[in-house]
Design a protein around this motif. Structure first.
Motif, PDB file in Angstrom:
ATOM      1  N   SER A 176       0.826  -1.212   0.000  1.00  0.00           N
ATOM      2  CA  SER A 176       0.000   0.000   0.000  1.00  0.00           C
ATOM      3  C   SER A 176       0.859   1.260   0.000  1.00  0.00           C
ATOM      4  N   ARG A 177       2.131   1.091  -0.353  1.00  0.00           N
ATOM      5  CA  ARG A 177       3.041   2.233  -0.385  1.00  0.00           C
ATOM      6  C   ARG A 177       3.757   2.312  -1.726  1.00  0.00           C
ATOM      7  N   GLU A 178       4.216   3.510  -2.045  1.00  0.00           N
ATOM      8  CA  GLU A 178       5.037   3.684  -3.242  1.00  0.00           C
ATOM      9  C   GLU A 178       6.441   3.142  -2.981  1.00  0.00           C
ATOM     10  N   PRO A 179       7.151   2.658  -4.009  1.00  0.00           N
ATOM     11  CA  PRO A 179       6.737   2.624  -5.423  1.00  0.00           C
ATOM     12  C   PRO A 179       5.942   1.372  -5.803  1.00  0.00           C
ATOM     13  N   VAL A 180       5.728   0.474  -4.820  1.00  0.00           N
ATOM     14  CA  VAL A 180       5.055  -0.781  -5.164  1.00  0.00           C
ATOM     15  C   VAL A 180       3.654  -0.522  -5.711  1.00  0.00           C
ATOM     16  N   VAL A 181       2.934   0.425  -5.091  1.00  0.00           N
ATOM     17  CA  VAL A 181       1.578   0.735  -5.554  1.00  0.00           C
ATOM     18  C   VAL A 181       1.583   1.128  -7.025  1.00  0.00           C
ATOM     19  N   HIS A 182       2.575   1.896  -7.414  1.00  0.00           N
ATOM     20  CA  HIS A 182       2.681   2.333  -8.816  1.00  0.00           C
ATOM     21  C   HIS A 182       2.743   1.132  -9.759  1.00  0.00           C
ATOM     22  N   TYR A 183       3.538   0.138  -9.412  1.00  0.00           N
ATOM     23  CA  TYR A 183       3.691  -1.024 -10.279  1.00  0.00           C
ATOM     24  C   TYR A 183       2.470  -1.935 -10.225  1.00  0.00           C
ATOM     25  N   VAL A 184       1.816  -1.995  -9.077  1.00  0.00           N
ATOM     26  CA  VAL A 184       0.579  -2.775  -8.982  1.00  0.00           C
ATOM     27  C   VAL A 184      -0.500  -2.151  -9.862  1.00  0.00           C
ATOM     28  N   ARG A 185      -0.622  -0.829  -9.807  1.00  0.00           N
ATOM     29  CA  ARG A 185      -1.606  -0.149 -10.647  1.00  0.00           C
ATOM     30  C   ARG A 185      -1.268  -0.340 -12.124  1.00  0.00           C
ATOM     31  N   GLY A 186       0.026  -0.294 -12.444  1.00  0.00           N
ATOM     32  CA  GLY A 186       0.436  -0.498 -13.823  1.00  0.00           C
ATOM     33  C   GLY A 186       0.102  -1.891 -14.323  1.00  0.00           C
ATOM     34  N   ALA A 187       0.214  -2.882 -13.433  1.00  0.00           N
ATOM     35  CA  ALA A 187      -0.127  -4.260 -13.803  1.00  0.00           C
ATOM     36  C   ALA A 187      -1.634  -4.417 -13.972  1.00  0.00           C
TER      37      ALA A 187
ATOM     38  N   HIS B  44      -3.841  -1.967 -14.662  1.00  0.00           N
ATOM     39  CA  HIS B  44      -4.368  -1.142 -15.759  1.00  0.00           C
ATOM     40  C   HIS B  44      -4.175  -1.857 -17.094  1.00  0.00           C
ATOM     41  N   GLY B  45      -5.255  -2.152 -17.756  1.00  0.00           N
ATOM     42  CA  GLY B  45      -5.170  -2.809 -19.055  1.00  0.00           C
ATOM     43  C   GLY B  45      -5.172  -4.326 -18.991  1.00  0.00           C
ATOM     44  N   TRP B  46      -5.279  -4.908 -17.781  1.00  0.00           N
ATOM     45  CA  TRP B  46      -5.334  -6.363 -17.720  1.00  0.00           C
ATOM     46  C   TRP B  46      -6.615  -6.818 -18.421  1.00  0.00           C
ATOM     47  N   LYS B  47      -6.543  -7.977 -18.991  1.00  0.00           N
ATOM     48  CA  LYS B  47      -7.620  -8.430 -19.881  1.00  0.00           C
ATOM     49  C   LYS B  47      -8.647  -9.253 -19.110  1.00  0.00           C
ATOM     50  N   GLU B  48      -9.835  -8.650 -18.927  1.00  0.00           N
ATOM     51  CA  GLU B  48     -10.907  -9.384 -18.248  1.00  0.00           C
ATOM     52  C   GLU B  48     -11.412 -10.536 -19.120  1.00  0.00           C
ATOM     53  N   ARG B  49     -11.319 -10.375 -20.443  1.00  0.00           N
ATOM     54  CA  ARG B  49     -11.629 -11.476 -21.345  1.00  0.00           C
ATOM     55  C   ARG B  49     -10.352 -12.287 -21.552  1.00  0.00           C
ATOM     56  N   LEU B  50     -10.264 -13.372 -20.867  1.00  0.00           N
ATOM     57  CA  LEU B  50      -9.006 -14.090 -20.775  1.00  0.00           C
ATOM     58  C   LEU B  50      -8.770 -14.977 -21.989  1.00  0.00           C
ATOM     59  N   ALA B  51      -7.533 -14.962 -22.473  1.00  0.00           N
ATOM     60  CA  ALA B  51      -7.129 -15.805 -23.591  1.00  0.00           C
ATOM     61  C   ALA B  51      -6.537 -17.104 -23.058  1.00  0.00           C
ATOM     62  N   PRO B  52      -6.440 -18.142 -23.890  1.00  0.00           N
ATOM     63  CA  PRO B  52      -5.815 -19.390 -23.429  1.00  0.00           C
ATOM     64  C   PRO B  52      -4.393 -19.200 -22.922  1.00  0.00           C
ATOM     65  N   SER B  53      -3.686 -18.183 -23.450  1.00  0.00           N
ATOM     66  CA  SER B  53      -2.303 -17.960 -23.019  1.00  0.00           C
ATOM     67  C   SER B  53      -2.202 -17.134 -21.742  1.00  0.00           C
ATOM     68  N   THR B  54      -3.320 -16.611 -21.244  1.00  0.00           N
ATOM     69  CA  THR B  54      -3.281 -15.822 -20.011  1.00  0.00           C
ATOM     70  C   THR B  54      -2.815 -16.688 -18.856  1.00  0.00           C
ATOM     71  N   SER B  55      -1.890 -16.159 -18.081  1.00  0.00           N
ATOM     72  CA  SER B  55      -1.300 -16.924 -16.985  1.00  0.00           C
ATOM     73  C   SER B  55      -2.163 -16.857 -15.724  1.00  0.00           C
ATOM     74  N   VAL B  56      -2.575 -18.018 -15.239  1.00  0.00           N
ATOM     75  CA  VAL B  56      -3.291 -18.085 -13.964  1.00  0.00           C
ATOM     76  C   VAL B  56      -2.386 -17.606 -12.830  1.00  0.00           C
ATOM     77  N   VAL B  57      -1.094 -17.891 -12.942  1.00  0.00           N
ATOM     78  CA  VAL B  57      -0.151 -17.454 -11.905  1.00  0.00           C
ATOM     79  C   VAL B  57      -0.106 -15.931 -11.856  1.00  0.00           C
ATOM     80  N   ASP B  58      -0.034 -15.284 -13.026  1.00  0.00           N
ATOM     81  CA  ASP B  58      -0.021 -13.823 -13.071  1.00  0.00           C
ATOM     82  C   ASP B  58      -1.222 -13.237 -12.336  1.00  0.00           C
ATOM     83  N   LEU B  59      -2.392 -13.779 -12.611  1.00  0.00           N
ATOM     84  CA  LEU B  59      -3.605 -13.232 -12.003  1.00  0.00           C
ATOM     85  C   LEU B  59      -3.662 -13.515 -10.509  1.00  0.00           C
TER      86      LEU B  59
END
Length: 344
Positions: free
Chosen positions: A241-252, A254-269
Motif C-alpha cells: 500500500s506504499r510507493e513505489p510498489v503501488v505504482h507497479y501494482v496499478r500499472g499491472a 491497468h489494461g489487464w484483460k478481463e476477457r481471458l485468452a488461453p495464453s493468459t497466466s493463472v499465476v499472473d492473475l
C-alpha cells in the motif's frame, strides 16, 4: 456454498481447455494429441511458449516425446519438444541437487541448439536455453554473463534474451521470468537486481503486457527471502500500500484483460489478486478473483500464509483473501434501503 467454503482448482492448463484435454492424453504416454495441438497453435508465440512449457513438465515423466520422434523423426515440433523436455529434466535434477545435473545440462543445451537450427524463427528453443542459465551457478558458460542493455542493470544472459526478442518482439513472458530466476540463483546477483530488472521491464512494456506483472513477482520474492532468513521487517507487509510498489501494482492492473485468452497466466492473475488485496484495493482485487473463477496457484499464497510448509495453509490464505474482497465489494454495492413516507 458460502465464500469461505469455496474450493479452488489447481490445474497447469489454466484457462486453456485444449491444453487440458491434451495433458490427459500425454500423462498416459500418448503423443498424437500433442502433435495436433502444436500444429493448431502455429506461430502464436505467446501461446506456443506457454503450451510447450506446460507440456514439457508432463512429458518429462513419460517417454511420449521419444516415441513421437521415433515415429516422426522429421517433425520440427517433436524436436522442439525434445529440447523442452531435456531442459525440464535438467531443472528438476538441479532443484533436487542430483549428481546427474551436469550431464543433463550439456545434453539439454545440445538439444536446444539443434531445435534452434531446425526452426530458426521459433523463440521457444532460445527460451529453453535461457531457462538453463539458472543451472550454471559457476558461470561456466560465457553467454550467461553479458553486459546489460542498461547501465544500472546487472550482467546476465542478455544475449539469449535478445535472441528471443528477435523472434518474439511482443515480449516473451517466460523469457523475462527466466531472467528473473537467473538473478535469484546467480551468486553474483541479488533480489535487488531482480527488482531493478523487473521494474525496468515494466517501465517500457505496453499497457496489458504480462511483463507489467514482473515487479509483483520480485516484490513478493523479496518478502519471502527476508521471511526465510529472519530479517523481515514487521511492517514490510505494508509495502503493498506504499510507493513505489503501488505504482507497479496499478500499472499491472491497468489494461489487464478481463476477457481471458488461453495464453493468459493463472499465476499472473494470482499475483495480481494478491497484490491488490494486500494493498487494500478490494474492489479491483474482486474483479481479478472473479476472472480467476476457481483457478488458484500455490504461489504467492504459500509465501504469505501462516504455515508455508503446509499446502492447505496456502489454500486457506487464497480462500480468505478472495472472500474478504468479494464480501467487501458486495457490501459496498448494496444500495441503502429506501424509507417509505408516512401518509399525512
Amino acid at each position: 456454498m458460502g465464500l469461505q467454503d469455496f474450493a479452488p482448482v489447481y490445474h497447469p492448463a489454466g484457462f486453456d481447455p485444449e491444453l487440458r484435454a491434451v495433458l490427459a492424453d500425454l500423462q498416459l504416454g500418448r503423443w498424437l494429441a500433442v502433435r495436433d495441438l502444436l500444429v493448431r497453435t502455429g506461430g502464436d508465440w505467446a501461446l506456443r511458449t506457454a503450451r510447450t512449457q506446460v507440456l514439457a513438465v508432463a512429458a518429462a515423466r513419460t517417454d511420449a516425446v521419444e516415441a513421437w520422434l521415433a515415429e516422426e523423426p522429421g517433425s520440427a515440433d517433436a524436436v522442439v519438444m525434445r529440447a523442452r523436455v531435456a531442459v525440464e529434466r535438467t531443472l528438476q535434477a538441479h532443484r533436487g541437487e542430483h549428481a546427474s545435473t551436469g550431464v543433463l545440462e550439456r545434453e539439454a543445451r545440445q538439444e536446444c541448439l539443434i531445435a534452434a537450427q531446425r526452426v530458426p524463427a521459433d523463440p521457444v528453443p532460445w527460451v529453453a536455453l535461457l531457462a538453463l542459465a539458472q543451472v550454471d551457478v559457476g558461470l561456466q558458460c560465457g553467454e550467461h554473463w553479458r553486459v546489460a542493455w542498461e547501465e544500472m542493470l546487472p550482467a546476465g544472459p542478455w544475449g539469449l534474451l535478445a535472441r528471443v526478442g528477435e523472434r518474439d518482439p511482443a515480449g516473451n513472458r517466460e523469457a523475462f521470468h527466466r531472467m528473473l530466476q537467473f538473478f535469484y540463483s546467480c551468486p553474483h546477483t541479488s533480489v535487488v537486481d531482480a527488482i531493478n530488472f523487473a521494474r525496468w521491464a515494466a517501465s517500457w512494456t505496453p499497457v496489458g503486457s504480462p511483463l507489467r506483472m514482473l515487479p509483483l513477482y520480485a516484490s513478493i520474492e523479496s518478502y519471502w527471502r527476508h521471511r526465510q532468513d529472519g530479517t523481515l521487517d514487521p511492517l514490510q507487509h505494508r509495502q503493498w500500500s506504499r510507493e513505489p510498489v503501488v505504482h507497479y501494482v496499478r500499472g499491472a492492473f491497468h489494461g489487464w484483460k478481463e476477457r481471458l485468452a488461453p495464453s493468459t497466466s493463472v499465476v499472473d492473475l494470482n499475483y495480481l489478486a494478491h497484490a491488490l488485496w494486500a494493498g487494500h484495493q478490494y474492489a479491483d482485487a474482486a474483479k481479478v478473483f472473479g476472472a480467476l473463477d476457481r483457478y488458484a496457484t500455490r504461489l504467492p499464497w504459500a509465501y504469505v500464509c501462516d504455515d508455508p510448509g503446509h499446502p492447505e495453509s496456502a489454500v486457506r490464505e487464497f480462500v480468505r483473501a478472495r472472500a474478504q474482497c468479494l464480501t467487501t465489494t458486495r457490501t459496498h454495492a448494496t444500495p441503502a434501503p429506501k424509507h417509505r413516507l408516512r401518509p399525512v
